[in-house]
Motif scaffolding. Structure first.
Motif, PDB file in Angstrom:
ATOM      1  N   PHE A  77     -35.942 -11.626   9.654  1.00  0.00           N
ATOM      2  CA  PHE A  77     -35.888 -12.293   8.358  1.00  0.00           C
ATOM      3  C   PHE A  77     -36.064 -11.295   7.207  1.00  0.00           C
ATOM      4  CE2 PHE A  77     -37.654 -15.105   4.975  1.00  0.00           C
ATOM      5  CZ  PHE A  77     -36.660 -16.071   4.967  1.00  0.00           C
ATOM      6  N   SER A  78     -36.867 -10.272   7.443  1.00  0.00           N
ATOM      7  CA  SER A  78     -37.136  -9.290   6.391  1.00  0.00           C
ATOM      8  C   SER A  78     -36.122  -8.157   6.356  1.00  0.00           C
ATOM      9  CB  SER A  78     -38.538  -8.697   6.573  1.00  0.00           C
ATOM     10  OG  SER A  78     -38.621  -7.972   7.793  1.00  0.00           O
ATOM     11  N   ALA A  79     -35.232  -8.088   7.338  1.00  0.00           N
ATOM     12  CA  ALA A  79     -34.270  -6.982   7.435  1.00  0.00           C
ATOM     13  C   ALA A  79     -33.080  -7.266   6.521  1.00  0.00           C
ATOM     14  CB  ALA A  79     -33.814  -6.806   8.879  1.00  0.00           C
ATOM     15  N   VAL A  80     -33.249  -7.014   5.222  1.00  0.00           N
ATOM     16  CA  VAL A  80     -32.237  -7.414   4.249  1.00  0.00           C
ATOM     17  C   VAL A  80     -30.975  -6.552   4.334  1.00  0.00           C
ATOM     18  CG1 VAL A  80     -33.899  -8.420   2.674  1.00  0.00           C
ATOM     19  CG2 VAL A  80     -33.317  -5.989   2.453  1.00  0.00           C
ATOM     20  N   ASP A  81     -30.994  -5.469   5.100  1.00  0.00           N
ATOM     21  CA  ASP A  81     -29.797  -4.658   5.310  1.00  0.00           C
ATOM     22  C   ASP A  81     -29.018  -5.112   6.546  1.00  0.00           C
ATOM     23  OD1 ASP A  81     -27.982  -2.566   4.746  1.00  0.00           O
ATOM     24  OD2 ASP A  81     -29.023  -1.180   6.087  1.00  0.00           O
ATOM     25  N   ALA A  82     -29.505  -6.152   7.223  1.00  0.00           N
ATOM     26  CA  ALA A  82     -28.860  -6.658   8.436  1.00  0.00           C
ATOM     27  C   ALA A  82     -28.454  -8.106   8.228  1.00  0.00           C
ATOM     28  CB  ALA A  82     -29.807  -6.541   9.628  1.00  0.00           C
ATOM     29  N   PRO A  83     -27.348  -8.545   8.849  1.00  0.00           N
ATOM     30  CA  PRO A  83     -26.868  -9.912   8.630  1.00  0.00           C
ATOM     31  C   PRO A  83     -27.802 -10.953   9.232  1.00  0.00           C
ATOM     32  CG  PRO A  83     -25.587  -8.845  10.345  1.00  0.00           C
ATOM     33  CD  PRO A  83     -26.460  -7.781   9.755  1.00  0.00           C
ATOM     34  N   MET A  84     -27.854 -12.108   8.582  1.00  0.00           N
ATOM     35  CA  MET A  84     -28.671 -13.230   9.045  1.00  0.00           C
ATOM     36  C   MET A  84     -27.823 -14.488   9.027  1.00  0.00           C
ATOM     37  SD  MET A  84     -32.024 -14.881   7.229  1.00  0.00           S
ATOM     38  CE  MET A  84     -32.700 -16.452   7.790  1.00  0.00           C
ATOM     39  N   GLY A  85     -27.863 -15.239  10.110  1.00  0.00           N
ATOM     40  CA  GLY A  85     -27.108 -16.489  10.190  1.00  0.00           C
ATOM     41  C   GLY A  85     -27.194 -17.051  11.588  1.00  0.00           C
ATOM     42  N   GLY A  86     -26.449 -18.114  11.836  1.00  0.00           N
ATOM     43  CA  GLY A  86     -26.548 -18.784  13.122  1.00  0.00           C
ATOM     44  C   GLY A  86     -25.240 -18.861  13.866  1.00  0.00           C
ATOM     45  N   ARG A  96     -22.661 -15.169   7.262  1.00  0.00           N
ATOM     46  CA  ARG A  96     -23.892 -14.389   7.269  1.00  0.00           C
ATOM     47  C   ARG A  96     -24.339 -14.081   5.848  1.00  0.00           C
ATOM     48  NH1 ARG A  96     -23.665 -16.055  11.590  1.00  0.00           N
ATOM     49  NH2 ARG A  96     -23.979 -15.036  13.611  1.00  0.00           N
ATOM     50  N   ARG A  97     -25.651 -14.110   5.647  1.00  0.00           N
ATOM     51  CA  ARG A  97     -26.240 -13.601   4.411  1.00  0.00           C
ATOM     52  C   ARG A  97     -26.961 -12.293   4.750  1.00  0.00           C
ATOM     53  NH1 ARG A  97     -30.067 -18.479   4.384  1.00  0.00           N
ATOM     54  NH2 ARG A  97     -29.130 -18.951   2.352  1.00  0.00           N
ATOM     55  N   ASN A  98     -27.286 -11.533   3.699  1.00  0.00           N
ATOM     56  CA  ASN A  98     -27.968 -10.241   3.816  1.00  0.00           C
ATOM     57  C   ASN A  98     -27.027  -9.141   4.311  1.00  0.00           C
ATOM     58  OD1 ASN A  98     -30.319 -11.399   2.891  1.00  0.00           O
ATOM     59  ND2 ASN A  98     -31.360 -11.399   4.860  1.00  0.00           N
ATOM     60  N   GLY A  99     -27.407  -7.908   4.030  1.00  0.00           N
ATOM     61  CA  GLY A  99     -26.639  -6.755   4.460  1.00  0.00           C
ATOM     62  C   GLY A  99     -25.273  -6.670   3.803  1.00  0.00           C
ATOM     63  N   PRO A 100     -24.449  -5.711   4.237  1.00  0.00           N
ATOM     64  CA  PRO A 100     -23.087  -5.612   3.705  1.00  0.00           C
ATOM     65  C   PRO A 100     -22.296  -6.901   3.885  1.00  0.00           C
ATOM     66  CG  PRO A 100     -23.644  -3.647   4.955  1.00  0.00           C
ATOM     67  CD  PRO A 100     -24.760  -4.614   5.182  1.00  0.00           C
ATOM     68  N   GLU A 101     -22.538  -7.594   5.015  1.00  0.00           N
ATOM     69  CA  GLU A 101     -21.832  -8.848   5.261  1.00  0.00           C
ATOM     70  C   GLU A 101     -22.167  -9.885   4.192  1.00  0.00           C
ATOM     71  OE1 GLU A 101     -22.453  -6.728   9.170  1.00  0.00           O
ATOM     72  OE2 GLU A 101     -23.646  -7.148   7.391  1.00  0.00           O
ATOM     73  N   GLY A 102     -23.427  -9.898   3.737  1.00  0.00           N
ATOM     74  CA  GLY A 102     -23.831 -10.850   2.711  1.00  0.00           C
ATOM     75  C   GLY A 102     -23.195 -10.576   1.368  1.00  0.00           C
ATOM     76  N   LEU A 103     -22.956  -9.298   1.055  1.00  0.00           N
ATOM     77  CA  LEU A 103     -22.275  -8.941  -0.187  1.00  0.00           C
ATOM     78  C   LEU A 103     -20.785  -9.253  -0.118  1.00  0.00           C
ATOM     79  CD1 LEU A 103     -24.059  -5.600  -1.026  1.00  0.00           C
ATOM     80  CD2 LEU A 103     -23.683  -7.436  -2.677  1.00  0.00           C
ATOM     81  N   LYS A 104     -20.168  -8.959   1.016  1.00  0.00           N
ATOM     82  CA  LYS A 104     -18.717  -9.120   1.127  1.00  0.00           C
ATOM     83  C   LYS A 104     -18.274 -10.576   1.130  1.00  0.00           C
ATOM     84  CE  LYS A 104     -17.609  -4.656   3.200  1.00  0.00           C
ATOM     85  NZ  LYS A 104     -17.068  -3.927   4.359  1.00  0.00           N
ATOM     86  N   ARG A 105     -19.228 -11.516   1.291  1.00  0.00           N
ATOM     87  CA  ARG A 105     -18.879 -12.938   1.158  1.00  0.00           C
ATOM     88  C   ARG A 105     -18.266 -13.239  -0.202  1.00  0.00           C
ATOM     89  NH1 ARG A 105     -24.299 -16.158   1.769  1.00  0.00           N
ATOM     90  NH2 ARG A 105     -25.115 -14.310   0.727  1.00  0.00           N
ATOM     91  N   PHE A 106     -18.707 -12.516  -1.220  1.00  0.00           N
ATOM     92  CA  PHE A 106     -18.410 -12.888  -2.600  1.00  0.00           C
ATOM     93  C   PHE A 106     -17.250 -12.113  -3.205  1.00  0.00           C
ATOM     94  CE2 PHE A 106     -22.925 -13.777  -1.838  1.00  0.00           C
ATOM     95  CZ  PHE A 106     -22.917 -15.140  -2.068  1.00  0.00           C
TER      96      PHE A 106
END
Length: 534
Positions: free
Chosen positions: A465-474, A482-492
């Protein structure tokens, strides 16, 4: 403008005094209300979970307010995107510093709105700081344009640039209002997008305080709009107007949001429900494992999408682990103090208390045994409930497969690693999982077999949960994207490929010209393969 203090802003005569036992200044609350897009004149009474009393009257938005918010956000987004990465980085880092300076007010508000302990509230505030810092610094590296290899070397140059999608529609729940908002809103801002956010009424003040820090840091006020109201009306309007949708909440609601977004081919990231498992292997230290399990199950009263609700413990250590787990759980201190003297807070609403009570009653009726807890604590407050450990849970019980989203965990005994893995994976959900082992190597090996978007070894949820440079999702019914990490930025952003002819040699435009180039092109293909050129 900074959030006012009681000495700088007079209290209007129509603003009620603070709820007994809460630190919220009614003048500050009234000032934050002005940041909501609301023209309806209607309000909703938001309760204080620690007392059950009315906390404030929240202004409600209409679909007209949502449409107005999108119109203003689209205009603001043009200038924000053109301002560039360096400007956005400076603004977001200023917001980080303001949040750090205002952390005590944020903690007071978050505890008062959600019923968390100070420690669990601090965990959320620290997450917001990490998310803000990461996205401010990482956005340029992740999203700046870059050259790519051309399919026709020398003849064509190829480059990829990233274009902000426009306005993101963000819908967040009440349980983690600060961190779940930040994990969607901040990367959207860092990528050059605007945001229209539908805040859950119960967490709206925390979100408004979060937003105020960003506005004070230099984010244009129209760039991040907050609306409130009924999800079926206002939430649908937010989804309908968005260029990209972020939703956090239950799986049934997430499916409706996903279907609505898909009807207009709008992208979406959905973080949904979970029935998260923990595997306790037979080489653990029972005392240490019990402490890890108690935090993983009962943090924020289990009202956390990644908290543990199922524990599979190997038989060789089962008796010792259960004894230690029960002892640790019974020793947890419940309370409403606005300091670090308590371990567990309260459930947030009467609906939450009803759900937990119903799941527990159903389990006991069908033969489950309460090993610890199992009681409401009205002596402490209207929604307090003791952290509860069950054994003997079977598929006939609602809490076996349905998400309780409260302080109730079922413990099962298994004989082998493989049995534990199969049981953990036997769920429609796949959000988070945990493995406790005396051997990091063994724990990692078991973790590789679990079907979840994140897996923690010798930790419950905080590692991932705290690893903001790694993707988070289900996975499975726990969502998509995914949110967080490069994947979280590339969503937008939308990737745009730009290819330009160099002019060294004109590309063929007739059949005869293609025929003359066929043999050289075949030789080129073979040469590129020989040198392993992609």
């Amino acid at each position: 403008m900074s959030a006012p203090t009681v000495s700088s802003v007079p209290v209007p005569s129509n603003v009620p005094g603070p709820v007994p036992g809460t630190p919220l200044d009614p003048a500050v609350v009234a000032d934050l209300h002005r940041d909501i897009r609301s023209t309806t004149g209607q309000t909703d009474t938001v309760i204080a979970p620690f007392t059950g009393d009315g906390l404030h009257e929240l202004p409600l938005s209409s679909t007209h307010d949502v449409a107005d918010a999108y119109a203003r956000a689209r205009l603001a987004q043009i200038g924000w995107a053109r301002a560039g990465f360096a400007h956005r980085r400076r603004v977001l880092l200023r917001a980080h510093d303001l949040l750090l300076a205002r952390r005590e007010a944020l903690l007071d508000t978050l505890q008062t709105e959600t019923g968390k302990t100070r420690g669990h509230a601090f965990e959320e505030v620290f997450q917001v700081l990490s998310v803000t810092r990461y996205n401010a610094v990482a956005a340029r590296r992740v999203l700046r344009g870059q050259r790519r290899r051309s399919g026709l070397p020398v003849l064509v140059r190829t480059r990829v640039r990233y274009r902000p999608k426009g306005v993101a529609g963000v819908i967040t729940p009440w349980n983690f209002p600060l961190s779940l908002a930040a994990m969607d809103v901040v990367p959207a801002l860092a990528a050059g997008c605007a945001v229209v956010q539908k805040a859950d009424n119960q967490g709206a003040l925390s979100i408004l305080m979060l937003r105020r820090a960003f506005i004070d840091a230099g984010v244009p006020a129209d760039l991040w709009a907050v609306v409130t109201g009924e999800g079926a009306v206002v939430g649908e309007a937010v989804t309908a107007g968005a260029d990209y949708v972020c939703f956090t909440g239950s799986t049934p609601t997430g499916l409706r949001v996903g279907r609505q977004a898909a009807s207009t081919l709008t992208g979406a990231s959905l973080e949904l429900g979970g029935k998260n498992p923990m595997i306790v292997l037979d080489d653990v230290d029972p005392h240490r494992a019990a402490a890890q399990a108690a935090y993983a199950c009962f943090s924020s009263m289990g009202q956390l999408c990644v908290s543990i609700e199922r524990i599979y413990v190997q038989r060789g250590v089962a008796d010792q682990f259960l004894r230690e787990f029960v002892t640790t759980t019974r020793a947890l201190i419940l309370g409403s103090a606005l300091d670090y003297s308590t371990d567990v807070g309260t459930l947030t609403s009467p609906e939450q208390l009803e759900r937990v009570t119903e799941h527990l009653a159903d389990a006991v009726e069908h033969g489950a045994t309460v090993q610890a807890g199992g009681r409401a604590r009205p002596d402490l407050g209207p929604y307090f409930f003791e952290p509860t450990i069950l054994t003997g849970v079977t598929p006939a019980m609602r809490c076996f497969a349905d998400e309780t989203f409260g302080p109730v965990v079922a413990v099962y005994v298994v004989d082998t690693e493989q049995e534990a893995i199969l049981a953990a994976n036997n769920s429609e959900y796949g959000l988070n999982a945990s493995v406790l082992s005396g051997s990091a190597r063994r724990g990692l090996r078991v973790a590789e077999s679990l079907e979840a978007g994140s897996v923690n070894v010798n930790e419950g949820y905080r590692g991932s949960f705290s690893a903001v440079d790694a993707p988070m999702g289900g996975v499975k019914a726990s969502g998509l994207g995914r949110r967080n990490g490069p994947e979280g930025l590339k969503r937008f952003v939308n990737p745009v490929t730009i290819a330009s002819a160099t002019g060294v040699l004109a590309l063929p435009s007739t059949g005869a010209e293609v025929a003359r180039l066929e043999r050289p092109m075949v030789l080129l293909a073979r040469a590129l393969k020989a040198v392993r050129r992609r």
